[in-house]
Design a protein around this motif. Sequence first.
Motif, PDB file in Angstrom:
ATOM      1  N   ARG A   2       0.786  -1.150   0.025  1.00  0.00           N
ATOM      2  CA  ARG A   2       0.110   0.080  -0.053  1.00  0.00           C
ATOM      3  C   ARG A   2       1.052   1.300  -0.011  1.00  0.00           C
ATOM      4  NH1 ARG A   2      -4.225   2.140   4.588  1.00  0.00           N
ATOM      5  NH2 ARG A   2      -5.060   3.843   3.434  1.00  0.00           N
TER       6      ARG A   2
ATOM      7  N   ASN B 238      -4.769  10.976   3.838  1.00  0.00           N
ATOM      8  CA  ASN B 238      -4.559  10.038   5.412  1.00  0.00           C
ATOM      9  C   ASN B 238      -4.233  10.692   6.416  1.00  0.00           C
ATOM     10  OD1 ASN B 238      -3.095   7.404   3.108  1.00  0.00           O
ATOM     11  ND2 ASN B 238      -4.974   7.734   3.619  1.00  0.00           N
TER      12      ASN B 238
ATOM     13  N   LEU C  53      -8.995  12.262   5.763  1.00  0.00           N
ATOM     14  CA  LEU C  53      -9.944  12.454   4.796  1.00  0.00           C
ATOM     15  C   LEU C  53     -10.483  11.241   3.744  1.00  0.00           C
ATOM     16  CD1 LEU C  53      -9.055  15.956   3.487  1.00  0.00           C
ATOM     17  CD2 LEU C  53     -10.371  15.286   5.745  1.00  0.00           C
ATOM     18  N   PHE C  54     -11.649  11.046   3.622  1.00  0.00           N
ATOM     19  CA  PHE C  54     -11.823   9.838   2.673  1.00  0.00           C
ATOM     20  C   PHE C  54     -11.347  10.292   1.346  1.00  0.00           C
ATOM     21  CE2 PHE C  54     -15.287   9.002   5.557  1.00  0.00           C
ATOM     22  CZ  PHE C  54     -15.424   7.314   5.478  1.00  0.00           C
ATOM     23  N   THR C  55     -10.620   9.323   0.787  1.00  0.00           N
ATOM     24  CA  THR C  55      -9.722   9.724  -0.577  1.00  0.00           C
ATOM     25  C   THR C  55     -10.285   9.312  -1.960  1.00  0.00           C
ATOM     26  OG1 THR C  55      -7.905   9.933   0.958  1.00  0.00           O
ATOM     27  CG2 THR C  55      -7.428  10.073  -1.138  1.00  0.00           C
TER      28      THR C  55
ATOM     29  N   ARG D 154      -0.313   8.995  -5.347  1.00  0.00           N
ATOM     30  CA  ARG D 154       0.378   8.596  -4.275  1.00  0.00           C
ATOM     31  C   ARG D 154       0.964   6.948  -4.179  1.00  0.00           C
ATOM     32  NH1 ARG D 154      -5.287   8.597  -3.946  1.00  0.00           N
ATOM     33  NH2 ARG D 154      -6.446   7.041  -3.077  1.00  0.00           N
TER      34      ARG D 154
ATOM     35  N   GLU E 192      -7.781   3.257  -6.127  1.00  0.00           N
ATOM     36  CA  GLU E 192      -8.508   2.930  -5.045  1.00  0.00           C
ATOM     37  C   GLU E 192      -9.873   2.802  -5.298  1.00  0.00           C
ATOM     38  OE1 GLU E 192      -8.718   1.566  -2.468  1.00  0.00           O
ATOM     39  OE2 GLU E 192      -8.225   2.862  -0.970  1.00  0.00           O
TER      40      GLU E 192
ATOM     41  N   TYR F 105     -14.736   6.261  -3.737  1.00  0.00           N
ATOM     42  CA  TYR F 105     -15.422   6.588  -2.240  1.00  0.00           C
ATOM     43  C   TYR F 105     -16.666   7.553  -2.339  1.00  0.00           C
ATOM     44  CZ  TYR F 105     -13.887   4.186   1.992  1.00  0.00           C
ATOM     45  OH  TYR F 105     -13.919   3.285   2.860  1.00  0.00           O
TER      46      TYR F 105
ATOM     47  N   LYS G 216     -13.014  11.538   8.096  1.00  0.00           N
ATOM     48  CA  LYS G 216     -13.482  10.168   8.365  1.00  0.00           C
ATOM     49  C   LYS G 216     -14.156  10.405  10.389  1.00  0.00           C
ATOM     50  CE  LYS G 216     -10.587   7.766   5.493  1.00  0.00           C
ATOM     51  NZ  LYS G 216      -9.620   6.646   4.982  1.00  0.00           N
TER      52      LYS G 216
ATOM     53  N   ARG H 134     -17.430   2.234   5.053  1.00  0.00           N
ATOM     54  CA  ARG H 134     -16.004   1.804   4.828  1.00  0.00           C
ATOM     55  C   ARG H 134     -15.810   0.166   4.704  1.00  0.00           C
ATOM     56  NH1 ARG H 134     -12.088   2.813   9.502  1.00  0.00           N
ATOM     57  NH2 ARG H 134     -10.437   2.999   7.838  1.00  0.00           N
ATOM     58  N   ARG H 135     -16.445  -0.771   5.332  1.00  0.00           N
ATOM     59  CA  ARG H 135     -16.000  -2.108   5.430  1.00  0.00           C
ATOM     60  C   ARG H 135     -17.053  -2.995   4.903  1.00  0.00           C
ATOM     61  NH1 ARG H 135     -11.964  -0.062   4.585  1.00  0.00           N
ATOM     62  NH2 ARG H 135     -10.169   0.047   6.157  1.00  0.00           N
TER      63      ARG H 135
ATOM     64  N   HIS I  25      -3.644   0.529  -3.326  1.00  0.00           N
ATOM     65  CA  HIS I  25      -4.326   1.140  -1.960  1.00  0.00           C
ATOM     66  C   HIS I  25      -4.988   0.300  -1.250  1.00  0.00           C
ATOM     67  CE1 HIS I  25      -3.900   4.640  -4.776  1.00  0.00           C
ATOM     68  NE2 HIS I  25      -3.759   3.746  -5.892  1.00  0.00           N
TER      69      HIS I  25
ATOM     70  N   VAL J  77      -5.207   2.407  10.960  1.00  0.00           N
ATOM     71  CA  VAL J  77      -6.224   2.070   9.727  1.00  0.00           C
ATOM     72  C   VAL J  77      -7.619   2.013  10.327  1.00  0.00           C
ATOM     73  CG1 VAL J  77      -6.762   1.458   7.523  1.00  0.00           C
ATOM     74  CG2 VAL J  77      -4.291   1.846   8.086  1.00  0.00           C
TER      75      VAL J  77
ATOM     76  N   GLN K 205      -9.356   4.582  12.339  1.00  0.00           N
ATOM     77  CA  GLN K 205      -9.170   5.884  11.581  1.00  0.00           C
ATOM     78  C   GLN K 205     -10.645   6.797  11.916  1.00  0.00           C
ATOM     79  OE1 GLN K 205      -8.224   5.139   7.798  1.00  0.00           O
ATOM     80  NE2 GLN K 205      -6.381   6.409   7.761  1.00  0.00           N
TER      81      GLN K 205
HETATM   82  C1  DG2 Z   1      -8.093   5.209   1.771  1.00  0.00           C
HETATM   83  C2  DG2 Z   1      -8.890   4.073   2.267  1.00  0.00           C
HETATM   84  O1  DG2 Z   1      -7.679   4.732   0.555  1.00  0.00           O
HETATM   85  O2  DG2 Z   1      -9.953   4.370   3.183  1.00  0.00           O
HETATM   86  O3  DG2 Z   1      -9.634   6.137   0.021  1.00  0.00           O
HETATM   87  O4  DG2 Z   1      -9.559   7.228   2.185  1.00  0.00           O
HETATM   88  O5  DG2 Z   1      -5.387   3.489   0.283  1.00  0.00           O
HETATM   89  O6  DG2 Z   1      -5.622   5.220  -1.245  1.00  0.00           O
HETATM   90  O7  DG2 Z   1      -5.220   5.788   1.203  1.00  0.00           O
HETATM   91  P1  DG2 Z   1      -5.969   4.969   0.406  1.00  0.00           P
HETATM   92  C3  DG2 Z   1      -9.166   6.288   1.339  1.00  0.00           C
HETATM   93  P2  DG2 Z   1     -10.270   3.164   4.025  1.00  0.00           P
HETATM   94  O8  DG2 Z   1     -11.538   2.249   3.434  1.00  0.00           O
HETATM   95  O9  DG2 Z   1      -9.665   2.521   4.823  1.00  0.00           O
HETATM   96  O10 DG2 Z   1     -11.298   4.367   5.040  1.00  0.00           O
END
Ligand code: DG2
Length: 251
Positions: free
Chosen positions: A7, A14, A18-20, A59, A86, A89, A97, A113-114, A181, A240, A243
């Motif tokens: 990753r 991160n 923030l959700f990315t 990234r 990734e 989102y 978050k 998230r999960r 990711h 993580v 978060q």
């Molecule tokens: C994170 C994963 O993705 O977030 O999109 O916020 O690996 O590209 O930093 P990455 C994001 P979570 O699903 O762990 O909240």
Amino acid sequence: MKLIIVRHGESEWNRLNLFTGWTDVELSEHGKQEAKSAGQLLKKEGYDFDVCYTSYLKRAIQTLNTILEEMDREWLPVKKSWLLNERHYGALQGLNKEETTKRFGQEQVQIWRRSYDILPPALSEDDGRNPRHQEQYREITKERLPLVESLKDTIERVIPYFEQNIMNDMKQGKRVIIAAHGNTIRALIKYLDRLSEKEIISVNIPTGIPLVYEFDEDFQVIRNYYLGDKDLIEEKTKKVADQANINKNQK
Ligand code: DG2
């Protein structure tokens, strides 16, 4: 046969929690350091590669470039694909978050998230963040580009790409590294370890830590393990997982 999956190091978003998703953000200073350490560790442990894979997001690209620089392997071929991006989102992108948990509750945020197949709110068609309006995706058929994705949707694009490209290279004897990711790697782990929809919920991926998969000749997983200090890996994985928790820093 070994496959290395890493990753990206901590990104600026991160760091800001923030959700990315598909937002194309830089690595933080700490993330750059994590990428360097990953490269140094891979070199020290004697790993080497013939081909590298990454996403269209900087990234992950920057992490891979830094690893290759540390290994003196900048000349290696790198295959980039948006299919390794990734998970998208949707409208959560850009939201903090922890703040999102305060607003919608821990259970809802954990579902977003999960959960395996529940979608967060989507981006609207006319949102400037819609990948259909973005230069880097201009070659891709518009209908294939998402406005939001579940883990299931992510698996449905990542795994065919993995089987047709990465696995194919490996079967030809090539040594592969993938820089990707959190959720793209969760998609790969669910597939490679044959985890159930329930089992994958509790899997979290630490930033910048190389994950090794060993396969037999029939491409069955023999074992997998992270490289590096166990306590650090545990600490980063917990970070993580937690978060989105409220007041996590005060616990
Ligand atoms: C994170 C994963 O993705 O977030 O999109 O916020 O690996 O590209 O930093 P990455 C994001 P979570 O699903 O762990 O909240």
